[in-house]
Design an enzyme around this catalytic site. Sequence first.
Site, PDB file in Angstrom:
ATOM      1  N   TYR A  36       3.769   5.710  15.186  1.00 44.32           N
ATOM      2  CA  TYR A  36       2.443   5.089  15.057  1.00 44.32           C
ATOM      3  C   TYR A  36       1.332   6.083  15.444  1.00 44.32           C
ATOM      4  O   TYR A  36       0.327   6.211  14.744  1.00 44.32           O
ATOM      5  CB  TYR A  36       2.422   3.857  15.957  1.00 44.32           C
ATOM      6  CG  TYR A  36       1.237   2.952  15.800  1.00 44.32           C
ATOM      7  CD1 TYR A  36       1.190   1.989  14.801  1.00 44.32           C
ATOM      8  CD2 TYR A  36       0.161   3.027  16.688  1.00 44.32           C
ATOM      9  CE1 TYR A  36       0.110   1.124  14.682  1.00 44.32           C
ATOM     10  CE2 TYR A  36      -0.916   2.179  16.580  1.00 44.32           C
ATOM     11  CZ  TYR A  36      -0.940   1.224  15.572  1.00 44.32           C
ATOM     12  OH  TYR A  36      -2.016   0.373  15.471  1.00 44.32           O
TER      13      TYR A  36
ATOM     14  N   ALA B 239       1.506   9.314  15.386  1.00 43.26           N
ATOM     15  CA  ALA B 239       1.452  10.380  14.367  1.00 43.26           C
ATOM     16  C   ALA B 239       0.660   9.893  13.156  1.00 43.26           C
ATOM     17  O   ALA B 239      -0.198  10.606  12.622  1.00 43.26           O
ATOM     18  CB  ALA B 239       2.860  10.779  13.948  1.00 43.26           C
TER      19      ALA B 239
ATOM     20  N   VAL C 232       0.817  -1.225   0.000  1.00 34.84           N
ATOM     21  CA  VAL C 232       0.000   0.000   0.000  1.00 34.84           C
ATOM     22  C   VAL C 232       0.847   1.271   0.000  1.00 34.84           C
ATOM     23  O   VAL C 232       0.352   2.346  -0.358  1.00 34.84           O
ATOM     24  CB  VAL C 232      -1.000   0.037   1.192  1.00 34.84           C
ATOM     25  CG1 VAL C 232      -2.033  -1.075   1.083  1.00 34.84           C
ATOM     26  CG2 VAL C 232      -0.277   0.016   2.530  1.00 34.84           C
TER      27      VAL C 232
ATOM     28  N   ILE D 142      -6.102  -5.302  20.648  1.00 34.50           N
ATOM     29  CA  ILE D 142      -6.726  -6.448  19.974  1.00 34.50           C
ATOM     30  C   ILE D 142      -5.713  -7.579  19.814  1.00 34.50           C
ATOM     31  O   ILE D 142      -4.580  -7.338  19.372  1.00 34.50           O
ATOM     32  CB  ILE D 142      -7.242  -6.029  18.565  1.00 34.50           C
ATOM     33  CG1 ILE D 142      -8.035  -4.710  18.612  1.00 34.50           C
ATOM     34  CG2 ILE D 142      -8.074  -7.155  17.944  1.00 34.50           C
ATOM     35  CD1 ILE D 142      -9.289  -4.717  19.439  1.00 34.50           C
TER      36      ILE D 142
HETATM   37  P1  NAI Z   1      -1.528  -7.759  11.703  1.00 33.81           P
HETATM   38  O1  NAI Z   1      -0.049  -7.553  11.774  1.00 33.81           O
HETATM   39  O2  NAI Z   1      -2.132  -9.028  12.175  1.00 33.81           O
HETATM   40  O3  NAI Z   1      -2.052  -7.485  10.218  1.00 33.81           O
HETATM   41  C1  NAI Z   1      -1.578  -6.425   9.431  1.00 33.81           C
HETATM   42  C2  NAI Z   1      -1.566  -6.877   7.984  1.00 33.81           C
HETATM   43  O4  NAI Z   1      -1.077  -5.780   7.183  1.00 33.81           O
HETATM   44  C3  NAI Z   1      -0.615  -8.065   7.730  1.00 33.81           C
HETATM   45  O5  NAI Z   1      -1.303  -9.095   7.031  1.00 33.81           O
HETATM   46  C4  NAI Z   1       0.510  -7.455   6.908  1.00 33.81           C
HETATM   47  O6  NAI Z   1       1.095  -8.356   5.971  1.00 33.81           O
HETATM   48  C5  NAI Z   1      -0.210  -6.312   6.207  1.00 33.81           C
HETATM   49  N1  NAI Z   1       0.720  -5.284   5.727  1.00 33.81           N
HETATM   50  C6  NAI Z   1       1.781  -4.753   6.371  1.00 33.81           C
HETATM   51  N2  NAI Z   1       2.406  -3.854   5.591  1.00 33.81           N
HETATM   52  C7  NAI Z   1       1.725  -3.813   4.418  1.00 33.81           C
HETATM   53  C8  NAI Z   1       1.877  -3.083   3.214  1.00 33.81           C
HETATM   54  N3  NAI Z   1       2.886  -2.203   3.045  1.00 33.81           N
HETATM   55  N4  NAI Z   1       0.995  -3.288   2.204  1.00 33.81           N
HETATM   56  C9  NAI Z   1      -0.015  -4.184   2.346  1.00 33.81           C
HETATM   57  N5  NAI Z   1      -0.215  -4.911   3.467  1.00 33.81           N
HETATM   58  C10 NAI Z   1       0.654  -4.725   4.493  1.00 33.81           C
HETATM   59  O7  NAI Z   1      -2.130  -6.510  12.513  1.00 33.81           O
HETATM   60  P2  NAI Z   1      -3.607  -6.172  13.004  1.00 33.81           P
HETATM   61  O8  NAI Z   1      -3.554  -6.088  14.469  1.00 33.81           O
HETATM   62  O9  NAI Z   1      -4.612  -7.009  12.348  1.00 33.81           O
HETATM   63  O10 NAI Z   1      -3.703  -4.662  12.464  1.00 33.81           O
HETATM   64  C11 NAI Z   1      -4.633  -4.234  11.492  1.00 33.81           C
HETATM   65  C12 NAI Z   1      -4.804  -2.732  11.653  1.00 33.81           C
HETATM   66  O11 NAI Z   1      -5.348  -2.448  12.938  1.00 33.81           O
HETATM   67  C13 NAI Z   1      -3.505  -1.926  11.560  1.00 33.81           C
HETATM   68  O12 NAI Z   1      -3.739  -0.743  10.842  1.00 33.81           O
HETATM   69  C14 NAI Z   1      -3.195  -1.634  13.002  1.00 33.81           C
HETATM   70  O13 NAI Z   1      -2.412  -0.483  13.140  1.00 33.81           O
HETATM   71  C15 NAI Z   1      -4.589  -1.455  13.575  1.00 33.81           C
HETATM   72  N6  NAI Z   1      -4.691  -1.574  15.015  1.00 33.81           N
HETATM   73  C16 NAI Z   1      -4.370  -2.753  15.647  1.00 33.81           C
HETATM   74  C17 NAI Z   1      -4.464  -2.844  17.025  1.00 33.81           C
HETATM   75  C18 NAI Z   1      -4.120  -4.090  17.782  1.00 33.81           C
HETATM   76  O14 NAI Z   1      -4.117  -4.044  19.027  1.00 33.81           O
HETATM   77  N7  NAI Z   1      -3.872  -5.221  17.140  1.00 33.81           N
HETATM   78  C19 NAI Z   1      -4.880  -1.678  17.823  1.00 33.81           C
HETATM   79  C20 NAI Z   1      -5.199  -0.526  17.055  1.00 33.81           C
HETATM   80  C21 NAI Z   1      -5.107  -0.490  15.708  1.00 33.81           C
END
Ligand code: NAI
Length: 242
Positions: free
Chosen positions: A150, A152, A59, A183
């Site tokens: 993060y 920011a 992305v 989460i």
């Molecule tokens: P995760 O690490 O399980 O999933 C993130 C996904 O994004 C992965 O499949 C990864 O391969 C993909 N990814 C990473 N860089 C990428 C790129 N340049 N292009 C395309 N895909 C890419 O993390 P999670 O927890 O499911 O996070 C999802 C969203 O939720 C994120 O935006 C995270 O910041 C947000 N979030 C998560 C929290 C948590 O406690 N797990 C809390 C608040 C927000």
Amino acid sequence: MGKLEGRVAIITGGAGGIGYATAQRFIAEGAAVVIADLRADTAAIDALDGQAVFVKTDVSDMTDVERLAAEVMAQFGKIDILVNNAGITRDKSLKKMTEADFDAVISVNLKGVFNCTKVVAPFMVEAGYGRIMNTASIVGVYGNFGQTNYAAAKAGVIGMTKTWMRELGRKGITVNAVAPGFIETDMIKTIPDEVIQGMIKSTPVQRAGKPEDIANAFLFLASEEASFVNGVVLHVDGGLAY
Ligand code: NAI
């Protein structure tokens, strides 16, 4: 009939965690789902019974995102829903954080959301319909120790959400953000257990969130029931207060 019958959704970062749970939820409600991720978790994607398409996408790379949109338009002819969910962390205190740590997180978590929305929104405008959902974080609202980059990026995502809801609302497109609390996904695997236990103690509902908790919020915002909801930052955090 499912709540998203006939809809075509792109979910960035949909190969794991919150994005994958959202893909499952959307498919169960009748949507065609395109998972746009850097990594192909083929086992997980196969488990969606051929109801999701995977397009390898970074992305943070505008050319990649343009190719993604072109492929989705060629295959489905429209993009109704965009879930900007891909995200990374590079946590360090301000003292230790390098310029590279800062740039990496900004380029995926902030610029990635810009890239995808910039490329997909014109197709939605043309169709006169769209639902854009951005994954912010409560860290973007309250800040957090060790997360300058993060926080920011996530605060920036909230700013973009509020800007786009003004620009795109008149075109039939709503733009909202979900701010997850803590989460249980791969993202939190590096957090020490005592910190996790502390977070749970500070959460009034006394548990960590599950990816499905966030998927349910995305489903609501993508559904017809939310057609008058625009520009909100929906906190889904069990009441966690910093
Ligand atoms: P995760 O690490 O399980 O999933 C993130 C996904 O994004 C992965 O499949 C990864 O391969 C993909 N990814 C990473 N860089 C990428 C790129 N340049 N292009 C395309 N895909 C890419 O993390 P999670 O927890 O499911 O996070 C999802 C969203 O939720 C994120 O935006 C995270 O910041 C947000 N979030 C998560 C929290 C948590 O406690 N797990 C809390 C608040 C927000």
